[in-house]
Structure formats: structure tokens, C-alpha cells
Design an enzyme around this catalytic site. Structure first.
Site, short mmCIF file in Angstrom:
data_model
loop_
_atom_site.label_atom_id
_atom_site.label_comp_id
_atom_site.label_asym_id
_atom_site.label_seq_id
_atom_site.Cartn_x
_atom_site.Cartn_y
_atom_site.Cartn_z
N ALA A 291 -13.25 -11.70 -1.65
CA ALA A 291 -14.26 -12.69 -1.28
C ALA A 291 -15.00 -12.27 0.00
O ALA A 291 -16.22 -12.41 0.10
CB ALA A 291 -13.62 -14.05 -1.09
N ASP B 294 -10.30 -7.53 -7.41
CA ASP B 294 -10.93 -7.29 -6.12
C ASP B 294 -12.45 -7.34 -6.17
O ASP B 294 -13.10 -7.75 -5.22
CB ASP B 294 -10.51 -5.92 -5.59
CG ASP B 294 -9.06 -5.91 -5.14
OD1 ASP B 294 -8.25 -6.59 -5.78
OD2 ASP B 294 -8.74 -5.22 -4.15
N ASP C 216 -15.46 -9.25 1.09
CA ASP C 216 -16.33 -8.11 0.78
C ASP C 216 -17.60 -8.59 0.07
O ASP C 216 -18.69 -8.08 0.33
CB ASP C 216 -15.58 -7.11 -0.10
CG ASP C 216 -14.32 -6.57 0.56
OD1 ASP C 216 -14.32 -6.43 1.81
OD2 ASP C 216 -13.34 -6.30 -0.15
N GLY D 145 -14.05 -18.58 5.58
CA GLY D 145 -13.41 -18.90 4.30
C GLY D 145 -13.98 -20.13 3.65
O GLY D 145 -15.20 -20.27 3.47
N TYR E 234 0.84 -1.20 0.00
CA TYR E 234 0.00 0.00 0.00
C TYR E 234 0.87 1.25 0.00
O TYR E 234 1.88 1.32 0.70
CB TYR E 234 -0.88 0.04 1.25
CG TYR E 234 -1.83 -1.11 1.39
CD1 TYR E 234 -2.94 -1.25 0.55
CD2 TYR E 234 -1.65 -2.07 2.38
CE1 TYR E 234 -3.82 -2.30 0.68
CE2 TYR E 234 -2.52 -3.14 2.53
CZ TYR E 234 -3.60 -3.24 1.67
OH TYR E 234 -4.46 -4.29 1.81
N TYR E 235 0.44 2.25 -0.78
CA TYR E 235 1.07 3.56 -0.78
C TYR E 235 -0.05 4.57 -0.51
O TYR E 235 -0.60 5.18 -1.41
CB TYR E 235 1.76 3.81 -2.12
CG TYR E 235 2.82 2.77 -2.42
CD1 TYR E 235 4.14 2.97 -2.03
CD2 TYR E 235 2.50 1.57 -3.06
CE1 TYR E 235 5.12 2.00 -2.27
CE2 TYR E 235 3.45 0.60 -3.29
CZ TYR E 235 4.76 0.82 -2.91
OH TYR E 235 5.72 -0.15 -3.13
N ASN F 175 -12.19 -6.30 9.37
CA ASN F 175 -11.25 -6.13 8.24
C ASN F 175 -9.86 -5.69 8.70
O ASN F 175 -9.35 -4.64 8.27
CB ASN F 175 -11.82 -5.14 7.23
CG ASN F 175 -11.90 -5.72 5.83
OD1 ASN F 175 -11.06 -6.52 5.44
ND2 ASN F 175 -12.91 -5.32 5.09
N TYR F 176 -9.22 -6.46 9.54
CA TYR F 176 -7.91 -6.11 10.10
C TYR F 176 -6.83 -6.08 9.01
O TYR F 176 -6.73 -6.97 8.18
CB TYR F 176 -7.52 -7.12 11.18
CG TYR F 176 -6.17 -6.88 11.79
CD1 TYR F 176 -5.94 -5.74 12.56
CD2 TYR F 176 -5.13 -7.79 11.60
CE1 TYR F 176 -4.69 -5.52 13.14
CE2 TYR F 176 -3.89 -7.58 12.18
CZ TYR F 176 -3.68 -6.43 12.94
OH TYR F 176 -2.45 -6.21 13.50
#
Length: 325
Positions: free
Chosen positions: A266, A304, A268, A238, A114-115, A176-177
């Protein structure tokens, strides 16, 4: 500058969500990204993934967020509009749109960088939240990613949840850690605060353990989360499906078996499936079936959100013919 604030009642009764959506560079082919000649440009973000899935399922949805005045921001606005998501966009002249890079090192292993430090999305603040939009919603959905971005984003999350609670609007919270954004101890402190403001909580097993501070059976973990306030607790398992405790009644739902291409998104899709049925007034069992079905669909396509199904496609998972004419 804020663009897209609804001027009519089209958003009333729908889902409202907000967070950071980033530009996304990825190679759909497994291998070293440094050697790739097939890098693709797209976008991704947990809340916008949920919004797109909800829209495809026929649920009215509004996404709120900040983007930079740049080409990545333009891409995000265009894609969400094309997917039928109503957008309330703050265009930030002083910060860029965040960026995410995904490397599918192997078919079964994806690495993400991530940026987003100092990005437009991280500058979200309470003043960005249109209170009338929240009060007119049927449900507010937030995630634990947004409060991890910055103190102002955390304040915006609490502010929106409190507005919803005061207005009698259902609140959904997906933990959503993200370990690259904060540590477990800091996350737990915030989770305990926000879970108490939520009616519906989603969590993976490890995320739930962070929140409650102990590791136990799925049923025990769900009970501990429920003790914090929410009446609906859904534990995402999962490939093993999910466990839910709704009004202190327990439910289990097996996963749908599919050929997995990419598991990103998945969770989301699962959340969107559940919330879409919740908005339709469907029984818990139906919510869970749709949740695992949408999550399964998301796994069948690289990306995504690209694999999120339309409601008319949900039956394809049980199709016996490879070609439908």
C-alpha cells in the site's frame, strides 16, 4: 552481464528506480504456513512495486537491479517486462536471487522472512548505475531499503542521488525502514545523509521519528524533515490518509475506505500515485488524492503489487454499482 540498457531515448523524462526484487513464496489464505497446501510463487520489492504501479498509471519507468542466473531471476525479469516496465538488469553468475517468505498468520497479521544476505541484489554497487540513464530521467526514486542491504548498495544509492542532483533531476526518497535489515540508530545516520540529497521525501510517522530523532506532531515532524533540505515532505498515515508539506504549505488528505485484503504494497502504491501526478504536473491536492487512491487499491488484493490500478480504474473506488457492464 548487463541486459536491457536503453539504446534509444524512450526512458528520457520518465522515472528511474533501483533496488532488490526478490522471489516471493506466500499463501493467500490466512493460517500457518507450515500447514499450507496452497503456497504460491511470485515476486516482490518496494522499488519494483512502485515501478509497476507507475507503469499501470501511464508513467514511463525504468527499474534497475541485480538478479541471479536462476529461475527466480527469470521470473522477475519476465513479470516486470510484462507490466511494461523497462528493465536494466545485471545478471549475477555468482550470487542467487534473494527470497522473501510471507505468512498471513491471521487476516490482519502478516509475518515476513527475508533470505537476502549475499544475494545478487545486495551486491549492487556504484559501477552498476548507468549515469546517462540517471541524467536523462525526469525523476529518480530510491528507498531506504537499498542502503540497508550492504555498504556497496549504500554507495550505489548515494552515487545515483548525487548524479541526479548534479544533473538537475528530481530525487524522491522513501525511508521505508526495515528493522530486520538494520537498527534505528544506523538507519538514522544514513537517512540524514540521503534526505539532504532528496527533493521529495516519503515516510511513515515512526520512520520520520527515526530520522528526526524526536516524536512530535505530524506537522512538526514534517517541518523537521523539510529543514534537512527537501521541499516536498509527505507523511503516510495509513488508514488516516496523509499529511504533506510542499514548499512550506501544509495539506491533509483523508484515506479512501476499502475492504482490506492485504496491506503489503500500500505504501508503495501511495508513492507511485504521488509521483505519477508529480510527473504530470498536477497540483498537490491531485497528487495526494491519487496517492491515497492507489494505496487503497493495493490493499484490496493479496500480494505486493498485483492490486495496483490502471489509471482508467481509479474511478472504481467511487462506483456505486458492484457490477459494471
Amino acid at each position: 552481464m548487463i541486459e536491457g540498457v536503453p539504446s534509444n531515448g524512450d526512458h528520457l523524462g520518465g522515472v528511474v528506480t533501483f533496488g532488490e526484487t526478490m522471489g516471493l513464496f506466500r499463501d493467500p489464505v490466512p493460517g500457518m504456513l507450515a500447514l499450507s497446501r496452497h503456497v504460491q510463487l511470485g515476486m516482490g520489492g518496494a522499488e519494483s512495486n512502485v515501478a509497476i504501479a507507475l507503469s499501470r498509471l501511464g508513467t514511463p519507468v525504468t527499474w534497475l537491479g541485480r538478479v541471479g542466473r536462476d529461475s527466480l531471476g527469470d521470473l522477475i525479469r519476465r513479470e516486470l517486462a510484462a507490466e511494461g516496465v523497462n528493465t536494466v538488469v545485471i545478471v549475477d553468475d555468482d550470487a542467487p536471487t534473494g527470497l522473501m517468505i510471507k505468512e498471513r498468520r491471521m487476516a490482519s497479521a502478516t509475518r515476513v522472512w527475508y533470505y537476502r544476505a549475499g544475494s545478487a541484489g545486495s551486491r549492487l554497487e556504484p559501477a552498476d548505475i548507468p549515469e546517462d540513464l540517471i541524467r536523462g530521467a525526469g525523476l529518480l526514486h530510491v528507498t531506504g531499503i537499498t542502503p540497508a542491504l550492504s555498504e556497496s548498495a549504500a554507495q550505489a544509492t548515494r552515487h545515483a542521488m548525487r548524479i541526479a542532483r548534479e544533473a538537475g533531476v528530481l530525487v524522491s526518497f522513501d525511508l521505508n525502514y526495515r528493522s530486520k535489515l538494520w537498527g534505528a540508530a544506523e538507519a538514522r545516520h544514513t537517512y540524514l545523509d540521503l534526505i539532504g540529497l532528496a527533493d521529495v521525501v516519503f515516510a511513515g510517522e515512526s520512520e520520520a521519528a527515526i530520522a528526526v530523532g524526536v516524536t512530535g506532531s505530524v506537522a512538526e515532524t514534517a517541518r523537521r524533515l523539510g529543514d534537512l533540505g527537501p521541499k516536498q515532505v509527505i507523511i503516510k498515515l495509513g488508514e488516516h490518509g496523509c499529511f504533506a508539506s510542499v514548499n512550506e504549505v501544509s495539506y491533509e488528505q483523508a484515506a479512501v475506505t476499502v475492504t482490506v485484503e492485504d496491506t503489503v504494497g500500500a505504501g508503495d502504491g501511495f508513492v507511485a500515485g504521488y509521483l505519477s501526478e508529480l510527473q504530470r504536473g498536477s497540483p498537490v491536492a491531485v497528487r495526494l488524492v491519487t496517492a491515497v487512491s492507489v494505496g487503497a487499491f493495493a490493499c484490496t488484493v493479496a500480494g505486493d503489487w498485483e492490486g495496483m490500478p490502471f489509471r482508467s480504474e481509479l474511478g472504481l473506488l467511487g462506483a456505486t454499482e458492484p457490477v459494471i457492464r
